[in-house]
Design a protein around this motif. Sequence first.
Motif, PDB file in Angstrom:
ATOM      1  N   MET A 130     -11.798 -14.953 -16.676  1.00  0.00           N
ATOM      2  CA  MET A 130     -10.483 -14.576 -17.201  1.00  0.00           C
ATOM      3  C   MET A 130      -9.680 -13.903 -16.095  1.00  0.00           C
ATOM      4  N   THR A 131      -8.409 -14.287 -15.957  1.00  0.00           N
ATOM      5  CA  THR A 131      -7.581 -13.754 -14.891  1.00  0.00           C
ATOM      6  C   THR A 131      -6.431 -12.951 -15.482  1.00  0.00           C
ATOM      7  N   GLY A 132      -6.128 -11.798 -14.873  1.00  0.00           N
ATOM      8  CA  GLY A 132      -5.011 -10.969 -15.291  1.00  0.00           C
ATOM      9  C   GLY A 132      -4.637 -10.033 -14.165  1.00  0.00           C
ATOM     10  N   LYS A 133      -3.571  -9.299 -14.382  1.00  0.00           N
ATOM     11  CA  LYS A 133      -3.122  -8.362 -13.347  1.00  0.00           C
ATOM     12  C   LYS A 133      -3.536  -6.950 -13.711  1.00  0.00           C
ATOM     13  N   GLN A 134      -3.988  -6.226 -12.707  1.00  0.00           N
ATOM     14  CA  GLN A 134      -4.344  -4.817 -12.860  1.00  0.00           C
ATOM     15  C   GLN A 134      -3.493  -4.030 -11.878  1.00  0.00           C
ATOM     16  N   ARG A 135      -2.969  -2.900 -12.325  1.00  0.00           N
ATOM     17  CA  ARG A 135      -2.214  -2.015 -11.430  1.00  0.00           C
ATOM     18  C   ARG A 135      -3.167  -0.974 -10.838  1.00  0.00           C
ATOM     19  N   TYR A 136      -2.948  -0.675  -9.569  1.00  0.00           N
ATOM     20  CA  TYR A 136      -3.751   0.321  -8.850  1.00  0.00           C
ATOM     21  C   TYR A 136      -2.846   1.315  -8.147  1.00  0.00           C
ATOM     22  N   PHE A 137      -3.332   2.540  -8.048  1.00  0.00           N
ATOM     23  CA  PHE A 137      -2.769   3.518  -7.120  1.00  0.00           C
ATOM     24  C   PHE A 137      -3.656   3.530  -5.877  1.00  0.00           C
ATOM     25  N   ILE A 138      -3.017   3.578  -4.724  1.00  0.00           N
ATOM     26  CA  ILE A 138      -3.761   3.700  -3.480  1.00  0.00           C
ATOM     27  C   ILE A 138      -3.341   5.005  -2.809  1.00  0.00           C
ATOM     28  N   GLU A 139      -4.322   5.816  -2.464  1.00  0.00           N
ATOM     29  CA  GLU A 139      -4.075   7.098  -1.805  1.00  0.00           C
ATOM     30  C   GLU A 139      -4.350   6.938  -0.313  1.00  0.00           C
ATOM     31  N   LEU A 140      -3.417   7.397   0.510  1.00  0.00           N
ATOM     32  CA  LEU A 140      -3.572   7.260   1.952  1.00  0.00           C
ATOM     33  C   LEU A 140      -3.013   8.460   2.679  1.00  0.00           C
ATOM     34  N   ALA A 141      -3.319   8.522   3.965  1.00  0.00           N
ATOM     35  CA  ALA A 141      -2.764   9.531   4.867  1.00  0.00           C
ATOM     36  C   ALA A 141      -2.388   8.823   6.149  1.00  0.00           C
ATOM     37  N   TYR A 142      -1.357   9.334   6.826  1.00  0.00           N
ATOM     38  CA  TYR A 142      -0.974   8.695   8.084  1.00  0.00           C
ATOM     39  C   TYR A 142      -0.282   9.665   9.037  1.00  0.00           C
ATOM     40  N   ASP A 143      -0.476   9.378  10.299  1.00  0.00           N
ATOM     41  CA  ASP A 143       0.227  10.025  11.395  1.00  0.00           C
ATOM     42  C   ASP A 143       1.485   9.192  11.629  1.00  0.00           C
ATOM     43  N   GLY A 144       2.647   9.776  11.402  1.00  0.00           N
ATOM     44  CA  GLY A 144       3.882   9.009  11.439  1.00  0.00           C
ATOM     45  C   GLY A 144       4.487   8.800  12.810  1.00  0.00           C
ATOM     46  N   THR A 145       3.818   9.272  13.856  1.00  0.00           N
ATOM     47  CA  THR A 145       4.403   9.242  15.194  1.00  0.00           C
ATOM     48  C   THR A 145       4.854   7.850  15.622  1.00  0.00           C
ATOM     49  N   SER A 146       4.042   6.851  15.358  1.00  0.00           N
ATOM     50  CA  SER A 146       4.308   5.500  15.856  1.00  0.00           C
ATOM     51  C   SER A 146       5.114   4.634  14.893  1.00  0.00           C
ATOM     52  N   TYR A 147       5.541   5.205  13.759  1.00  0.00           N
ATOM     53  CA  TYR A 147       6.157   4.387  12.719  1.00  0.00           C
ATOM     54  C   TYR A 147       7.588   4.821  12.403  1.00  0.00           C
ATOM     55  N   HIS A 148       8.371   3.837  11.989  1.00  0.00           N
ATOM     56  CA  HIS A 148       9.739   4.105  11.557  1.00  0.00           C
ATOM     57  C   HIS A 148       9.726   4.419  10.063  1.00  0.00           C
ATOM     58  N   GLY A 149       8.884   5.385   9.698  1.00  0.00           N
ATOM     59  CA  GLY A 149       8.786   5.828   8.321  1.00  0.00           C
ATOM     60  C   GLY A 149       7.861   4.963   7.489  1.00  0.00           C
ATOM     61  N   TRP A 150       7.849   5.256   6.188  1.00  0.00           N
ATOM     62  CA  TRP A 150       7.007   4.520   5.248  1.00  0.00           C
ATOM     63  C   TRP A 150       7.584   3.143   4.956  1.00  0.00           C
ATOM     64  N   GLN A 151       8.873   3.087   4.667  1.00  0.00           N
ATOM     65  CA  GLN A 151       9.468   1.914   4.029  1.00  0.00           C
ATOM     66  C   GLN A 151       9.691   0.753   4.993  1.00  0.00           C
ATOM     67  N   ILE A 152       9.432  -0.458   4.513  1.00  0.00           N
ATOM     68  CA  ILE A 152       9.652  -1.676   5.299  1.00  0.00           C
ATOM     69  C   ILE A 152      11.120  -1.772   5.704  1.00  0.00           C
ATOM     70  N   GLN A 153      11.353  -2.128   6.967  1.00  0.00           N
ATOM     71  CA  GLN A 153      12.701  -2.340   7.471  1.00  0.00           C
ATOM     72  C   GLN A 153      12.674  -3.381   8.575  1.00  0.00           C
ATOM     73  N   GLN A 154      13.804  -3.972   8.833  1.00  0.00           N
ATOM     74  CA  GLN A 154      13.882  -5.024   9.827  1.00  0.00           C
ATOM     75  C   GLN A 154      13.744  -4.462  11.233  1.00  0.00           C
ATOM     76  N   ASN A 155      13.057  -5.215  12.081  1.00  0.00           N
ATOM     77  CA  ASN A 155      12.951  -4.912  13.509  1.00  0.00           C
ATOM     78  C   ASN A 155      12.331  -3.539  13.797  1.00  0.00           C
ATOM     79  N   ALA A 156      11.459  -3.082  12.919  1.00  0.00           N
ATOM     80  CA  ALA A 156      10.778  -1.803  13.133  1.00  0.00           C
ATOM     81  C   ALA A 156       9.456  -1.826  12.371  1.00  0.00           C
ATOM     82  N   VAL A 157       8.442  -1.184  12.939  1.00  0.00           N
ATOM     83  CA  VAL A 157       7.123  -1.146  12.310  1.00  0.00           C
ATOM     84  C   VAL A 157       7.048   0.032  11.344  1.00  0.00           C
ATOM     85  N   SER A 158       6.626  -0.233  10.110  1.00  0.00           N
ATOM     86  CA  SER A 158       6.500   0.816   9.107  1.00  0.00           C
ATOM     87  C   SER A 158       5.080   0.830   8.541  1.00  0.00           C
ATOM     88  N   VAL A 159       4.731   1.945   7.905  1.00  0.00           N
ATOM     89  CA  VAL A 159       3.417   2.081   7.282  1.00  0.00           C
ATOM     90  C   VAL A 159       3.270   1.081   6.134  1.00  0.00           C
TER      91      VAL A 159
END
Length: 266
Positions: A1-30
């Motif tokens: 049987m197939t269905g969708k399950q929602r999950y929370f994922i907990e993480l930690a990150y060093d933001g030095t190398s990233y242009h923040g959390w959110q996806i954006q054009q021409n920049a690497v994000s978490v």
Amino acid sequence: MTGKQRYFIELAYDGTSYHGWQIQQNAVSVQELLNKALTTILRQEIETTGCGRTDTGVHAREFFAHFDAEEANGLLFAGQNNKTETEPHAGDHGSKLRGLNSILPPDIAIKNIIPVHADAHARFDATLRSYQYHLHFHKDPFLHGYSWLVRDVPDMELMNQAAAIIMEYTDFSCFSKSNTQVKTNNCKISRAEWEKTDQGMVFHISADRFLRNMVRAIVGTLMMVGKKEMPPDAVREIIESKNRSNAGTSVPACGLYLTEVKYNYL
């Protein structure tokens, strides 16, 4: 049987190398790297929704996102990672965590993956968020990129007087970036205080929600008080003006950490 399950994922990150959390054009994000890692491990297209957004260079000791995954013949992730290996599905859960962490870069770490109800929302269901902002006063190569180096020690007592005044208000338009397209600039701050550390000082602030750039703008304003450029009571006029140009400049991102996000059901 197939269905969708929602999950929370907990993480930690060093933001030095990233242009923040959110996806954006021409920049690497978490978020971009996390989506790719989950897609690889689960062999299906995964898109995450974060508990908020962090700016370029901001760190997160605790961050949550949610995602939905198609499931065949049972849970992809069963239970939390504090289960023992003798419990059902615990080994599979642990192996997927290890798999995610092995393909993510060293500055992003997955802590847990938790099955939640279908309507659970990482952003809208958060009841409390807490940040810390770190200062140090002597050059230290091990704090570079993780704390703001300030030459002169500010007056912490005056800054705490001003921080107490800030907690009396709810409309923080003066500390928000303009044109952020939010419905309200109201926030309920439950903690705002400075304390001394071995390296310098740390500012603690907790609220039900935060506006874009709000914490860094508050710290910049409190630093004006700490440097005796204005008295603590001056923050009243700044807040009541609802004008960002009247508040202090935003302090560097390197000293800011998202440290806690709370939910009623976790």
